[in-house]
Scaffold this motif. Structure first.
Motif, PDB file in Angstrom:
ATOM      1  N   SER A 243       0.970  -1.637  -0.025  1.00  0.00           N
ATOM      2  CA  SER A 243      -0.031   0.228   0.371  1.00  0.00           C
ATOM      3  C   SER A 243       0.530   0.863   0.241  1.00  0.00           C
ATOM      4  O   SER A 243       1.647   1.195   0.744  1.00  0.00           O
ATOM      5  CB  SER A 243      -0.831  -0.078   1.103  1.00  0.00           C
ATOM      6  OG  SER A 243      -2.239  -0.684   1.066  1.00  0.00           O
ATOM      7  N   TYR A 244       0.145   2.622  -0.392  1.00  0.00           N
ATOM      8  CA  TYR A 244       1.137   3.268  -0.498  1.00  0.00           C
ATOM      9  C   TYR A 244       0.163   4.566  -0.417  1.00  0.00           C
ATOM     10  O   TYR A 244      -0.977   4.722  -1.155  1.00  0.00           O
ATOM     11  CB  TYR A 244       1.277   3.439  -2.524  1.00  0.00           C
ATOM     12  CG  TYR A 244       2.193   5.183  -2.645  1.00  0.00           C
ATOM     13  CD1 TYR A 244       3.735   5.439  -2.131  1.00  0.00           C
ATOM     14  CD2 TYR A 244       2.198   6.024  -3.125  1.00  0.00           C
ATOM     15  CE1 TYR A 244       3.989   6.204  -1.874  1.00  0.00           C
ATOM     16  CE2 TYR A 244       2.696   7.683  -3.481  1.00  0.00           C
ATOM     17  CZ  TYR A 244       3.487   7.714  -2.585  1.00  0.00           C
ATOM     18  OH  TYR A 244       4.082   8.863  -2.684  1.00  0.00           O
ATOM     19  N   GLN A 290       1.522  -0.439 -17.444  1.00  0.00           N
ATOM     20  CA  GLN A 290       1.783  -1.281 -16.228  1.00  0.00           C
ATOM     21  C   GLN A 290       1.008  -1.810 -15.043  1.00  0.00           C
ATOM     22  O   GLN A 290       0.343  -2.505 -14.233  1.00  0.00           O
ATOM     23  CB  GLN A 290       2.774  -1.647 -15.720  1.00  0.00           C
ATOM     24  CG  GLN A 290       4.142  -0.244 -14.597  1.00  0.00           C
ATOM     25  CD  GLN A 290       3.821   0.191 -15.765  1.00  0.00           C
ATOM     26  OE1 GLN A 290       3.345   1.118 -16.331  1.00  0.00           O
ATOM     27  NE2 GLN A 290       5.455   1.275 -14.481  1.00  0.00           N
ATOM     28  N   ILE A 291      -0.113  -0.621 -15.117  1.00  0.00           N
ATOM     29  CA  ILE A 291      -1.108  -0.957 -13.853  1.00  0.00           C
ATOM     30  C   ILE A 291      -2.142  -0.472 -14.290  1.00  0.00           C
ATOM     31  O   ILE A 291      -3.620  -1.519 -13.444  1.00  0.00           O
ATOM     32  CB  ILE A 291      -0.748   0.698 -12.685  1.00  0.00           C
ATOM     33  CG1 ILE A 291       0.619   0.504 -12.296  1.00  0.00           C
ATOM     34  CG2 ILE A 291      -1.884   0.861 -11.630  1.00  0.00           C
ATOM     35  CD1 ILE A 291       0.713   2.124 -11.798  1.00  0.00           C
ATOM     36  N   ASN A 292      -2.924  -0.290 -15.353  1.00  0.00           N
ATOM     37  CA  ASN A 292      -3.862  -0.451 -15.717  1.00  0.00           C
ATOM     38  C   ASN A 292      -3.880  -1.614 -16.207  1.00  0.00           C
ATOM     39  O   ASN A 292      -3.746  -2.099 -18.014  1.00  0.00           O
ATOM     40  CB  ASN A 292      -4.174   0.250 -17.100  1.00  0.00           C
ATOM     41  CG  ASN A 292      -6.056   0.188 -17.429  1.00  0.00           C
ATOM     42  OD1 ASN A 292      -6.943   0.276 -16.827  1.00  0.00           O
ATOM     43  ND2 ASN A 292      -6.149   0.497 -18.931  1.00  0.00           N
ATOM     44  N   SER A 412      -5.123   6.157  -0.284  1.00  0.00           N
ATOM     45  CA  SER A 412      -4.931   4.777   0.133  1.00  0.00           C
ATOM     46  C   SER A 412      -5.258   4.312  -0.974  1.00  0.00           C
ATOM     47  O   SER A 412      -5.989   2.994  -1.399  1.00  0.00           O
ATOM     48  CB  SER A 412      -5.145   4.671   1.640  1.00  0.00           C
ATOM     49  OG  SER A 412      -5.329   5.466   2.730  1.00  0.00           O
ATOM     50  N   SER A 413      -3.847   3.590  -1.465  1.00  0.00           N
ATOM     51  CA  SER A 413      -3.622   2.347  -3.468  1.00  0.00           C
ATOM     52  C   SER A 413      -2.898   1.614  -2.482  1.00  0.00           C
ATOM     53  O   SER A 413      -2.203   1.653  -2.169  1.00  0.00           O
ATOM     54  CB  SER A 413      -3.616   3.522  -4.002  1.00  0.00           C
ATOM     55  OG  SER A 413      -3.866   4.745  -3.985  1.00  0.00           O
ATOM     56  N   SER A 414      -3.354   0.023  -3.240  1.00  0.00           N
ATOM     57  CA  SER A 414      -2.620  -1.214  -3.004  1.00  0.00           C
ATOM     58  C   SER A 414      -2.454  -1.283  -4.641  1.00  0.00           C
ATOM     59  O   SER A 414      -3.382  -1.285  -5.208  1.00  0.00           O
ATOM     60  CB  SER A 414      -3.565  -1.570  -2.694  1.00  0.00           C
ATOM     61  OG  SER A 414      -4.020  -1.398  -1.177  1.00  0.00           O
ATOM     62  N   PHE A 415      -1.111  -2.298  -4.382  1.00  0.00           N
ATOM     63  CA  PHE A 415      -0.654  -2.318  -5.801  1.00  0.00           C
ATOM     64  C   PHE A 415      -0.716  -3.873  -5.748  1.00  0.00           C
ATOM     65  O   PHE A 415      -0.041  -4.552  -4.311  1.00  0.00           O
ATOM     66  CB  PHE A 415       0.203  -1.565  -6.523  1.00  0.00           C
ATOM     67  CG  PHE A 415      -0.259  -0.213  -6.475  1.00  0.00           C
ATOM     68  CD1 PHE A 415      -0.735  -0.027  -7.039  1.00  0.00           C
ATOM     69  CD2 PHE A 415      -0.342   0.675  -5.579  1.00  0.00           C
ATOM     70  CE1 PHE A 415      -0.420   1.308  -7.746  1.00  0.00           C
ATOM     71  CE2 PHE A 415      -0.386   2.241  -5.773  1.00  0.00           C
ATOM     72  CZ  PHE A 415      -0.656   2.447  -7.022  1.00  0.00           C
ATOM     73  N   ASP A 416       0.291  -4.649  -6.865  1.00  0.00           N
ATOM     74  CA  ASP A 416       0.094  -6.170  -6.792  1.00  0.00           C
ATOM     75  C   ASP A 416       1.590  -6.149  -7.034  1.00  0.00           C
ATOM     76  O   ASP A 416       2.345  -5.836  -8.221  1.00  0.00           O
ATOM     77  CB  ASP A 416      -0.309  -7.314  -7.840  1.00  0.00           C
ATOM     78  CG  ASP A 416       0.110  -8.700  -7.834  1.00  0.00           C
ATOM     79  OD1 ASP A 416       1.435  -8.976  -7.514  1.00  0.00           O
ATOM     80  OD2 ASP A 416      -0.473  -8.598  -8.908  1.00  0.00           O
ATOM     81  N   ASP A 424       7.402   2.580  -9.513  1.00  0.00           N
ATOM     82  CA  ASP A 424       5.813   3.163 -10.451  1.00  0.00           C
ATOM     83  C   ASP A 424       4.674   3.622  -9.765  1.00  0.00           C
ATOM     84  O   ASP A 424       3.774   4.187 -10.219  1.00  0.00           O
ATOM     85  CB  ASP A 424       5.983   2.147 -11.273  1.00  0.00           C
ATOM     86  CG  ASP A 424       7.173   1.490 -12.181  1.00  0.00           C
ATOM     87  OD1 ASP A 424       7.998   2.353 -12.468  1.00  0.00           O
ATOM     88  OD2 ASP A 424       6.678  -0.018 -12.547  1.00  0.00           O
ATOM     89  N   ALA A 425       4.616   2.734  -8.701  1.00  0.00           N
ATOM     90  CA  ALA A 425       3.274   2.627  -7.633  1.00  0.00           C
ATOM     91  C   ALA A 425       3.241   4.255  -7.588  1.00  0.00           C
ATOM     92  O   ALA A 425       2.237   5.167  -7.532  1.00  0.00           O
ATOM     93  CB  ALA A 425       3.058   1.683  -7.011  1.00  0.00           C
ATOM     94  N   ALA A 426       4.204   5.141  -6.789  1.00  0.00           N
ATOM     95  CA  ALA A 426       4.282   5.947  -6.245  1.00  0.00           C
ATOM     96  C   ALA A 426       3.941   6.939  -7.255  1.00  0.00           C
ATOM     97  O   ALA A 426       4.148   8.277  -6.627  1.00  0.00           O
ATOM     98  CB  ALA A 426       6.253   6.116  -5.219  1.00  0.00           C
ATOM     99  N   GLN A 427       5.355   7.266  -8.302  1.00  0.00           N
ATOM    100  CA  GLN A 427       5.111   7.930  -9.338  1.00  0.00           C
ATOM    101  C   GLN A 427       3.767   8.085  -9.877  1.00  0.00           C
ATOM    102  O   GLN A 427       3.406   9.315 -10.308  1.00  0.00           O
ATOM    103  CB  GLN A 427       6.247   7.515 -10.667  1.00  0.00           C
ATOM    104  CG  GLN A 427       7.169   7.596  -9.933  1.00  0.00           C
ATOM    105  CD  GLN A 427       8.255   6.973 -11.334  1.00  0.00           C
ATOM    106  OE1 GLN A 427       8.323   6.058 -11.966  1.00  0.00           O
ATOM    107  NE2 GLN A 427       9.683   7.784 -11.418  1.00  0.00           N
TER     108      GLN A 427
END
Length: 447
Positions: A243-244, A290-292, A412-416, A424-427
């Motif tokens: 999570s970020y 890569q996130i979509n 508040s976000s979560s990623f695989d 990448d998630a932070a950017q």
């Protein structure tokens, strides 16, 4: 007269089994052509099964909460003419209503079996205890006054419509202790009223806030709640979440939203925060394909999508459902607002199309004013990212070198973490933040 058996239809999309979540009829009812018989749930939606013929209900093929295979017997009707089955063919799965409905002429009782050895109630199989209790209930005369509440077995589901069940839930009444006076012991709304007034069961004595409580309630996890549980378990078991959380100053964004609603609210509809955030995600995802994406971990393949099919987590009375805004990249903020509102209304009324409940490539979730400060949303498998919205709080902050009141909100976000790196998630979230803190950029199109 003949017997017509209606089997569980093939709902499509390769579905082999469904869960029975509600009956619209009971044994003894007369049904018309195209009248709803039952509700079943697939992995994607609740589907209503209609009757193809006119007839009288002889037997039900299952109980609410049962998982039934496509092609299995759903219901048995007595019809004019020959029907499609022999009248003496035994039902595939007799339901509690059939067990108690011994007066039905179309289903003769089977030959008596040898008497079993005596057994204590605790040692009896659940189905045997169920049938015995139903038989006793049918044999005992019912008086017009002070009928005691039935004592059903813990696993036995009393007969009641979905509306009655919801009302009982809201009133805090456990249906297995309510005397049903409808056909085949079906519990009606007036039975709930009688129960509360003490005619069906003793009303618990009033207690103070410091009194000991020993009541318990067993709530079967069936229907949509079962699907949610399975989905969440699968997501947490299969996906290594990380999570970020980032704080965003939405003062200008909220000011712009208020101005747009004041000027265009009547003609184009009111805007909430969600369509603005959805638009920011669509724009930011252009640089982060890569996130979509969706990850097939069994095949070891990540599919990245140019189209943004945005799932919007929506709370309903039955539980959390995620309808999908198709091709969100083609919509402006008013179109996004209208589609989000339409989908929310559809799922809350149970009228969403099956296609609207699958195929999302990334999900947006929000608890609105209840969003708290930080959350850790669970990824909607097989997606690889989810963005959660926390509540907006006005508090002092340093802005342009001065301390002033600002409207702040966390994402508040979560990623695989198998396929999305932390950088990448932070950017990606920082790109969303830049768009929301300078909301004019939401309306600027770049080639």
């Amino acid at each position: 007269m003949g017997i017509h058996i209606i089997k569980m239809p093939d709902i499509g999309e390769g579905i082999a089994e469904v869960e029975l979540v509600g009956w619209h009829v009971s044994v003894g009812d007369t049904v018309a052509d195209d009248q709803p018989l039952a509700d079943v749930m697939t992995d994607k939606a609740t589907v209503e099964i209609p009757s193809p013929v006119v007839g009288k209900v002889v037997a039900l093929g299952g109980n609410v909460g049962d998982v039934m295979a496509v092609g299995s017997e759903l219901i048995r009707l007595e019809v004019e003419g020959a029907g499609n089955a022999r009248a003496d063919a035994a039902p595939a799965r007799p339901s509690p209503e059939t067990a108690g409905g011994q007066a039905e002429p179309a289903a003769p009782a089977p030959a008596p079996a040898p008497a079993p050895a005596p057994a204590t109630p605790a040692s009896k199989p659940e189905g045997q205890a169920h049938a015995e209790s139903s038989t006793r209930a049918a044999a005992e005369p019912v008086t017009a006054t002070a009928t005691p509440a039935p004592v059903r077995q813990p696993g036995e589901r009393p007969l009641a419509s979905p509306a009655v069940r919801k009302r009982a839930w809201d009133m805090g009444i456990e249906l297995r202790f309510v005397q049903g006076r409808g056909p085949a012991g079906r519990i009606l709304h007036e039975d709930l009223d009688a129960h509360v007034q003490g005619q069906g069961a003793a009303v618990p004595a009033a207690r103070s806030g410091y009194s000991e409580r020993h009541d318990e309630q067993q709530v079967p996890v069936v229907g949509l709640r079962r699907k949610i549980a399975q989905k969440m378990q699968e997501s947490k078991r299969r996906i290594p979440h990380f999570s970020y959380v980032e704080e965003i100053d939405v003062t200008e964004l909220e000011g712009l939203r208020v101005q747009l609603n004041r000027k265009f609210g009547t003609s184009r509809g009111k805007l909430t925060l969600l369509p603005l955030l959805a638009r920011a995600m669509v724009i930011a995802l252009r640089d982060f394909p890569q996130i979509n994406a969706r990850y097939d971990d069994e095949a070891g393949v990540v599919t990245r999508y140019g189209a943004v099919h945005l799932g919007v987590a929506t709370q309903t009375d039955a539980g959390l459902i995620v309808p999908v805004v198709r091709h969100a990249e083609t919509r402006d903020i008013w179109s996004l607002a209208a589609e989000i509102a339409r989908l929310a209304q559809a799922v809350r009324s149970g009228k969403a199309e099956r296609d609207a409940l699958s195929g999302s490539t990334i999900t947006l979730t929000s608890l609105g004013a209840l969003g708290g400060i930080v959350s850790t949303p669970v990824i909607n498998h097989p997606e690889v990212g989810i963005v959660g919205v926390n509540r907006i709080v006005e508090r002092p902050a340093i802005h342009q070198g001065a301390v002033m009141a600002r409207k702040l909100m966390n994402l508040s976000s979560s990623f695989d973490h198998r396929v999305v790196d932390g950088m990448d998630a932070a950017q990606f979230i920082q790109a969303v933040r830049a768009l929301l803190e300078q909301p004019a950029l939401l309306f600027v199109e770049t080639p």
